[in-house]
Design an enzyme around this catalytic site. Structure first.
Site, PDB file in Angstrom:
ATOM      1  N   ASP A 117      -7.793  -4.495   8.385  1.00  0.00           N
ATOM      2  CA  ASP A 117      -6.985  -3.633   9.256  1.00  0.00           C
ATOM      3  C   ASP A 117      -7.815  -2.392   9.630  1.00  0.00           C
ATOM      4  O   ASP A 117      -8.558  -1.860   8.798  1.00  0.00           O
ATOM      5  CB  ASP A 117      -5.730  -3.234   8.451  1.00  0.00           C
ATOM      6  CG  ASP A 117      -4.673  -2.550   9.286  1.00  0.00           C
ATOM      7  OD1 ASP A 117      -4.593  -2.833  10.499  1.00  0.00           O
ATOM      8  OD2 ASP A 117      -3.906  -1.750   8.713  1.00  0.00           O
ATOM      9  N   HIS A 118      -7.689  -1.944  10.861  1.00  0.00           N
ATOM     10  CA  HIS A 118      -8.365  -0.726  11.347  1.00  0.00           C
ATOM     11  C   HIS A 118      -9.829  -0.663  10.942  1.00  0.00           C
ATOM     12  O   HIS A 118     -10.277   0.317  10.328  1.00  0.00           O
ATOM     13  CB  HIS A 118      -7.628   0.538  10.878  1.00  0.00           C
ATOM     14  CG  HIS A 118      -6.274   0.671  11.516  1.00  0.00           C
ATOM     15  ND1 HIS A 118      -6.096   1.066  12.827  1.00  0.00           N
ATOM     16  CD2 HIS A 118      -5.041   0.405  11.022  1.00  0.00           C
ATOM     17  CE1 HIS A 118      -4.799   1.056  13.106  1.00  0.00           C
ATOM     18  NE2 HIS A 118      -4.142   0.643  12.042  1.00  0.00           N
ATOM     19  N   ASN A 149       2.961  -4.809  11.226  1.00  0.00           N
ATOM     20  CA  ASN A 149       2.280  -4.276  10.038  1.00  0.00           C
ATOM     21  C   ASN A 149       3.201  -3.389   9.202  1.00  0.00           C
ATOM     22  O   ASN A 149       3.866  -2.496   9.736  1.00  0.00           O
ATOM     23  CB  ASN A 149       1.106  -3.393  10.471  1.00  0.00           C
ATOM     24  CG  ASN A 149      -0.039  -4.171  11.066  1.00  0.00           C
ATOM     25  OD1 ASN A 149       0.053  -5.372  11.279  1.00  0.00           O
ATOM     26  ND2 ASN A 149      -1.127  -3.479  11.341  1.00  0.00           N
ATOM     27  N   HIS A 188       2.052  -1.717  14.945  1.00  0.00           N
ATOM     28  CA  HIS A 188       1.683  -0.976  13.731  1.00  0.00           C
ATOM     29  C   HIS A 188       2.810   0.005  13.414  1.00  0.00           C
ATOM     30  O   HIS A 188       3.700   0.226  14.228  1.00  0.00           O
ATOM     31  CB  HIS A 188       0.372  -0.208  13.964  1.00  0.00           C
ATOM     32  CG  HIS A 188      -0.840  -1.085  13.925  1.00  0.00           C
ATOM     33  ND1 HIS A 188      -1.824  -0.954  12.983  1.00  0.00           N
ATOM     34  CD2 HIS A 188      -1.212  -2.122  14.713  1.00  0.00           C
ATOM     35  CE1 HIS A 188      -2.762  -1.865  13.187  1.00  0.00           C
ATOM     36  NE2 HIS A 188      -2.415  -2.587  14.238  1.00  0.00           N
ATOM     37  N   GLY A 189       2.733   0.602  12.220  1.00  0.00           N
ATOM     38  CA  GLY A 189       3.713   1.634  11.874  1.00  0.00           C
ATOM     39  C   GLY A 189       5.106   1.078  11.663  1.00  0.00           C
ATOM     40  O   GLY A 189       6.103   1.662  12.100  1.00  0.00           O
ATOM     41  N   GLY A 190       5.198  -0.057  10.958  1.00  0.00           N
ATOM     42  CA  GLY A 190       6.504  -0.711  10.778  1.00  0.00           C
ATOM     43  C   GLY A 190       7.443   0.013   9.823  1.00  0.00           C
ATOM     44  O   GLY A 190       8.660  -0.125   9.932  1.00  0.00           O
ATOM     45  N   THR A 228       3.191   1.617   4.290  1.00  0.00           N
ATOM     46  CA  THR A 228       3.777   2.721   3.501  1.00  0.00           C
ATOM     47  C   THR A 228       4.935   2.258   2.627  1.00  0.00           C
ATOM     48  O   THR A 228       5.049   2.658   1.464  1.00  0.00           O
ATOM     49  CB  THR A 228       4.243   3.837   4.466  1.00  0.00           C
ATOM     50  OG1 THR A 228       3.123   4.211   5.269  1.00  0.00           O
ATOM     51  CG2 THR A 228       4.749   5.056   3.714  1.00  0.00           C
ATOM     52  N   HIS A 245       1.883   5.497  12.028  1.00  0.00           N
ATOM     53  CA  HIS A 245       1.783   5.104  10.615  1.00  0.00           C
ATOM     54  C   HIS A 245       2.522   6.125   9.743  1.00  0.00           C
ATOM     55  O   HIS A 245       2.703   7.274  10.139  1.00  0.00           O
ATOM     56  CB  HIS A 245       0.317   5.086  10.171  1.00  0.00           C
ATOM     57  CG  HIS A 245      -0.526   4.052  10.855  1.00  0.00           C
ATOM     58  ND1 HIS A 245      -1.560   4.361  11.688  1.00  0.00           N
ATOM     59  CD2 HIS A 245      -0.478   2.696  10.816  1.00  0.00           C
ATOM     60  CE1 HIS A 245      -2.143   3.251  12.128  1.00  0.00           C
ATOM     61  NE2 HIS A 245      -1.494   2.221  11.618  1.00  0.00           N
ATOM     62  N   GLY A 246       2.913   5.709   8.562  1.00  0.00           N
ATOM     63  CA  GLY A 246       3.546   6.634   7.615  1.00  0.00           C
ATOM     64  C   GLY A 246       5.025   6.802   7.883  1.00  0.00           C
ATOM     65  O   GLY A 246       5.641   5.979   8.555  1.00  0.00           O
TER      66      GLY A 246
HETATM   67  P1  13P Z   1       3.185   1.841   8.017  1.00  0.00           P
HETATM   68  O1  13P Z   1       2.402   2.509   6.943  1.00  0.00           O
HETATM   69  O2  13P Z   1       3.941   2.812   8.854  1.00  0.00           O
HETATM   70  O3  13P Z   1       4.047   0.741   7.521  1.00  0.00           O
HETATM   71  O4  13P Z   1       2.130   1.189   9.041  1.00  0.00           O
HETATM   72  C1  13P Z   1       1.385   0.092   8.625  1.00  0.00           C
HETATM   73  C2  13P Z   1       0.306  -0.214   9.588  1.00  0.00           C
HETATM   74  O5  13P Z   1       0.495  -0.183  10.780  1.00  0.00           O
HETATM   75  C3  13P Z   1      -1.005  -0.582   9.036  1.00  0.00           C
HETATM   76  O6  13P Z   1      -1.964  -0.707  10.032  1.00  0.00           O
END
Ligand code: 13P
Length: 267
Positions: free
Chosen positions: A77-78, A221, A199-201, A224, A171-172
Site C-alpha cells: 500500500d502507498h 481499504n 482509501h480511508g474506509g 485505522t 486516512h485516519g
Molecule cells: P483508514 O486508516 O482510514 O482505514 O484508511 C486505510 C487506507 O486507506 C490505507 O491505505
C-alpha cells in the site's frame, strides 16, 4: 489481485483490503476471511515499514496467503519509492501501489508507467492514485484533493489495474462524516479499465459503503479500525492473553467490513 477485482466487478461487490502491522493482524484478517468465505487483500503501507520491516512481515503475509483456504492477494500500500516497490515484487507480492499523488499529474503518470513496466515482469498488478486521499496512511498531515476526471482518464491509459481516487476521503479518524463526492464516481463508473479504489474506509457508514460500491468501487481499504481494535484488546501484562484477544478483535472488525462490502461467501 487482478482476478479478485475482476470477480468483484462482475458481481457488483468490493474486496476488502486490510492493513496489517504484525502477526496478530495477519491472523485476525485470515480468520475472518476463512470464517465468512471471503476473498481478501492483505496490505502494508511503505510508511509503516520502520515498525514492521518488509523483509520480516512480507514473507509472513505471503505464507498466510498461501496457507489460506480462500483467495488472498498480498499488496504493498502507498509505495512511494521504487526501491521499496521492487523489494515487495521480489518477495512475491501480487500487487503494488505506486503513490505519486503528491506529484504533478505528468510526473505521477511517468512514475506509474515505470512501475507498470517493472510489475509486468512479475505479473503483478498496479494501483495508482489520482487526486489525493487526505492525511498520510499513518495519520500525518496532508490535505485531501478531489480527483480531476481528465486526470483519471489519462492515468487509466498507463495500464494500471486499480485507481485510488480522491473524493473527499481521508486516512485516519474523520472529525465529522465526510461529504464524499459521489458525482465524481457517477462520471467515472463504467468508463475506466481500472477498478476504482476507496482509501480511508475507517469511520464511513454502511450507507456510504453501499453507495460507493453501487458507483463502481471494487477495493476498499481499512487500516485505522484494525489498529485501534488491536490496541484496545491489549490489557494487563499477560502477553499470550493479549495475543489471543488481539486476533479476535481484528477478526471482528474485518468480518463487519466483509459483510458491508458484500464479499461474504464469494470465495
Ligand atoms: P483508514 O486508516 O482510514 O482505514 O484508511 C486505510 C487506507 O486507506 C490505507 O491505505
Amino acid at each position: 489481485m487482478r482476478s479478485l477485482l475482476k470477480d468483484a466487478k462482475t458481481g457488483g461487490w468490493a474486496v476488502g483490503s486490510f492493513s496489517v502491522a504484525n502477526m496478530e493482524c495477519v491472523r485476525g484478517v485470515l480468520n475472518a476471511a476463512e470464517e465468512l468465505r471471503a476473498p481478501i487483500i492483505l496490505q502494508i503501507a511503505e510508511v509503516r515499514l520502520p515498525h514492521s520491516p518488509l523483509s520480516l512481515i512480507g514473507p509472513m503475509m505471503l505464507a498466510a496467503a498461501k496457507q489460506a483456504s480462500v483467495p488472498v492477494a498480498v499488496h504493498l500500500d502507498h509505495g512511494k519509492t521504487l526501491s521499496c516497490i521492487r523489494e515487495a515484487l521480489d518477495l512475491g507480492f501480487t500487487s503494488v501501489m505506486c503513490d505519486g499523488s503528491e506529484l504533478p499529474i505528468d510526473e505521477n503518470m511517468k512514475l506509474t508507467e515505470e512501475v507498470v513496466s517493472l510489475a509486468s515482469k512479475y505479473d503483478a498488478a498496479v494501483e495508482a492514485e489520482v487526486g489525493r486521499v487526505g492525511r498520510g496512511e499513518d495519520g500525518s498531515e496532508g490535505s485531501a484533493q478531489i480527483a480531476s476526471l481528465d486526470d483519471c482518464f489519462r492515468m487509466d491509459e498507463t495500464g494500471i489495474d486499480a485507481l485510488a481516487v480522491g473524493i473527499g476521503n481521508a486516512h485516519g479518524l474523520y472529525a465529522a462524516s465526510p461529504q464524499l463526492r459521489y458525482d465524481v464516481l457517477e462520471r467515472l463508473n463504467g468508463r475506466l479499465r481500472a477498478a476504482l479504489v476507496l482509501h480511508g474506509g475507517t469511520g464511513l457508514t454502511g450507507e456510504q459503503f453501499q453507495t460507493v460500491i453501487s458507483l463502481g468501487m471494487r477495493k476498499i481499504n481499512i487500516a485505522t479500525d484494525i489498529f485501534m481494535a488491536q490496541a484496545g484488546a491489549c490489557q494487563g501484562s499477560d502477553i499470550f492473553r493479549n495475543i489471543a484477544s488481539s486476533v479476535d478483535a481484528v477478526s471482528n472488525v474485518v468480518k463487519r467490513h466483509i459483510k458491508l462490502f458484500g464479499s461474504e461467501g464469494r470465495a
